[in-house]
Scaffold this motif. Structure first.
Motif, mmCIF file in Angstrom:
data_model
loop_
_atom_site.group_PDB
_atom_site.id
_atom_site.type_symbol
_atom_site.label_atom_id
_atom_site.label_comp_id
_atom_site.label_asym_id
_atom_site.label_seq_id
_atom_site.Cartn_x
_atom_site.Cartn_y
_atom_site.Cartn_z
ATOM 1 N N ASN A 150 31.253 28.916 30.614
ATOM 2 C CA ASN A 150 30.754 28.974 31.980
ATOM 3 C C ASN A 150 31.664 29.927 32.736
ATOM 4 O OD1 ASN A 150 29.971 28.644 34.616
ATOM 5 N ND2 ASN A 150 30.162 26.424 34.643
ATOM 6 N N LEU A 151 31.147 31.101 33.093
ATOM 7 C CA LEU A 151 31.976 32.118 33.737
ATOM 8 C C LEU A 151 32.177 31.875 35.226
ATOM 9 C CD1 LEU A 151 30.774 35.349 31.940
ATOM 10 C CD2 LEU A 151 32.504 33.696 31.250
ATOM 11 N N GLU A 152 31.404 30.986 35.812
ATOM 12 C CA GLU A 152 31.512 30.623 37.226
ATOM 13 C C GLU A 152 31.526 31.846 38.142
ATOM 14 O OE1 GLU A 152 35.042 28.089 37.160
ATOM 15 O OE2 GLU A 152 33.707 26.346 37.063
ATOM 16 N N ILE A 153 30.633 32.802 37.902
ATOM 17 C CA ILE A 153 30.653 34.032 38.692
ATOM 18 C C ILE A 153 30.118 33.851 40.107
ATOM 19 C CG2 ILE A 153 30.542 35.503 36.653
ATOM 20 C CD1 ILE A 153 27.632 36.113 37.433
ATOM 21 N N ASP A 165 35.930 39.161 34.939
ATOM 22 C CA ASP A 165 35.710 38.065 33.993
ATOM 23 C C ASP A 165 34.452 38.300 33.158
ATOM 24 O OD1 ASP A 165 37.955 36.870 35.058
ATOM 25 O OD2 ASP A 165 36.844 35.353 36.200
ATOM 26 N N LEU A 166 33.388 38.760 33.814
ATOM 27 C CA LEU A 166 32.133 39.005 33.105
ATOM 28 C C LEU A 166 32.287 40.153 32.110
ATOM 29 C CD1 LEU A 166 29.179 38.349 32.663
ATOM 30 C CD2 LEU A 166 28.627 39.807 34.598
ATOM 31 N N PHE A 167 32.923 41.240 32.527
ATOM 32 C CA PHE A 167 33.092 42.376 31.628
ATOM 33 C C PHE A 167 34.012 42.016 30.464
ATOM 34 C CE2 PHE A 167 34.489 46.612 30.262
ATOM 35 C CZ PHE A 167 33.249 47.173 30.044
ATOM 36 N N ARG A 204 36.446 34.588 49.335
ATOM 37 C CA ARG A 204 37.469 35.616 49.182
ATOM 38 C C ARG A 204 36.903 37.016 49.355
ATOM 39 N NH1 ARG A 204 40.184 33.714 43.687
ATOM 40 N NH2 ARG A 204 37.980 33.632 43.249
ATOM 41 N N GLY A 205 35.619 37.129 49.564
ATOM 42 C CA GLY A 205 35.011 38.436 49.778
ATOM 43 C C GLY A 205 35.060 39.311 48.550
ATOM 44 N N ILE A 206 35.293 40.598 48.774
ATOM 45 C CA ILE A 206 35.215 41.572 47.696
ATOM 46 C C ILE A 206 36.235 41.300 46.596
ATOM 47 C CG2 ILE A 206 36.758 43.290 48.721
ATOM 48 C CD1 ILE A 206 33.427 43.996 46.893
ATOM 49 N N LEU A 207 37.399 40.752 46.933
ATOM 50 C CA LEU A 207 38.382 40.449 45.895
ATOM 51 C C LEU A 207 37.859 39.397 44.936
ATOM 52 C CD1 LEU A 207 41.706 40.497 47.946
ATOM 53 C CD2 LEU A 207 40.788 42.267 46.435
ATOM 54 N N GLY A 208 37.140 38.419 45.461
ATOM 55 C CA GLY A 208 36.548 37.402 44.604
ATOM 56 C C GLY A 208 35.506 37.984 43.676
ATOM 57 N N TRP A 209 34.679 38.886 44.191
ATOM 58 C CA TRP A 209 33.646 39.494 43.349
ATOM 59 C C TRP A 209 34.270 40.388 42.303
ATOM 60 C CZ3 TRP A 209 29.842 36.658 43.199
ATOM 61 C CH2 TRP A 209 29.293 36.073 44.340
ATOM 62 N N LYS A 210 35.359 41.074 42.645
ATOM 63 C CA LYS A 210 36.043 41.912 41.653
ATOM 64 C C LYS A 210 36.555 41.054 40.495
ATOM 65 C CE LYS A 210 35.598 46.000 43.263
ATOM 66 N NZ LYS A 210 34.686 46.898 42.547
ATOM 67 N N PHE A 242 26.517 43.260 40.826
ATOM 68 C CA PHE A 242 27.863 43.801 40.890
ATOM 69 C C PHE A 242 27.772 45.310 41.025
ATOM 70 C CE2 PHE A 242 29.000 40.050 38.069
ATOM 71 C CZ PHE A 242 29.540 39.323 39.115
ATOM 72 N N ARG A 243 28.618 45.869 41.828
ATOM 73 C CA ARG A 243 28.584 47.316 42.039
ATOM 74 C C ARG A 243 29.067 48.096 40.828
ATOM 75 N NH1 ARG A 243 31.007 46.946 48.065
ATOM 76 N NH2 ARG A 243 29.135 46.075 49.003
ATOM 77 N N SER A 244 30.100 47.597 40.163
ATOM 78 C CA SER A 244 30.679 48.377 39.071
ATOM 79 C C SER A 244 30.081 48.033 37.699
ATOM 80 C CB SER A 244 32.198 48.185 39.038
ATOM 81 O OG SER A 244 32.514 46.836 38.808
#
Length: 156
Positions: free
Chosen positions: A48-51, A70-72, A59-65, A99-101
């Motif tokens: 469970n990656l909990e994305i 984790d996903l990559f 946490r905003g963008i830092l959380g998504w990064k 995700f942007r990247s």
């Protein structure tokens, strides 16, 4: 064979497949992005990656990064470990436009280039099955379905 079932909760189906494949002697794991608030449907996952975790949103963008990383990271490990990727409800490992990247379908291009086998399995109203079919068979599904507001469940 080494098979990955992913990436969402699909009414226990990916879990059931992974466990049946294990009984046949295969390596079979089940990965989800997150329970998404549906803990009552989240039975038997191996990863469970909990994305979508709430603290990522706070946490905003830092959380998504971190979620992207984790996903990559999981994707790279999966690329080396599994021969077959069995995806459910039209999703692959990278959420489309999420995700942007990590652009959606990039994972499919990499998997195909690596000679991996890819399967898609579609389930229920998330795949535009008419609402009337559910109303006849199991009316409570449409009443609790969060996608109901997006127009995915309609007879047209």
């Amino acid at each position: 064979m080494k098979i990955l079932q992913a990436p969402i909760l699909a009414l226990y189906q990916p879990y059931s497949f992974s466990r049946a494949l294990r009984k046949l002697g295969h390596t079979a794991d089940y990965m989800i992005w997150d329970t998404g608030g549906f803990e009552w449907l989240s039975h038997g996952w191996d990863y469970n990656l909990e994305i979508y975790k709430e603290d990522n949103q706070r946490r905003g963008i830092l959380g998504w990064k971190k979620a992207e990383k984790d996903l990559f990271s999981f994707f790279l490990k999966a690329l080396l470990k599994y021969d077959v990727f069995h995806f459910h409800s039209g999703f692959s490992l990278f959420p489309v436009d999420y995700f942007r990247s990590l652009p959606g379908s990039l994972d499919l291009k990499i998997l195909k280039g690596a000679g991996k086998k890819i399967f898609f399995h579609h389930w229920g109203c998330r795949d535009s099955r008419p609402k009337s079919s559910f109303a006849r068979e199991c009316p409570e599904l449409c009443s609790i379905c969060p996608a109901n507001h997006s127009g995915l469940c309609n007879d047209e």
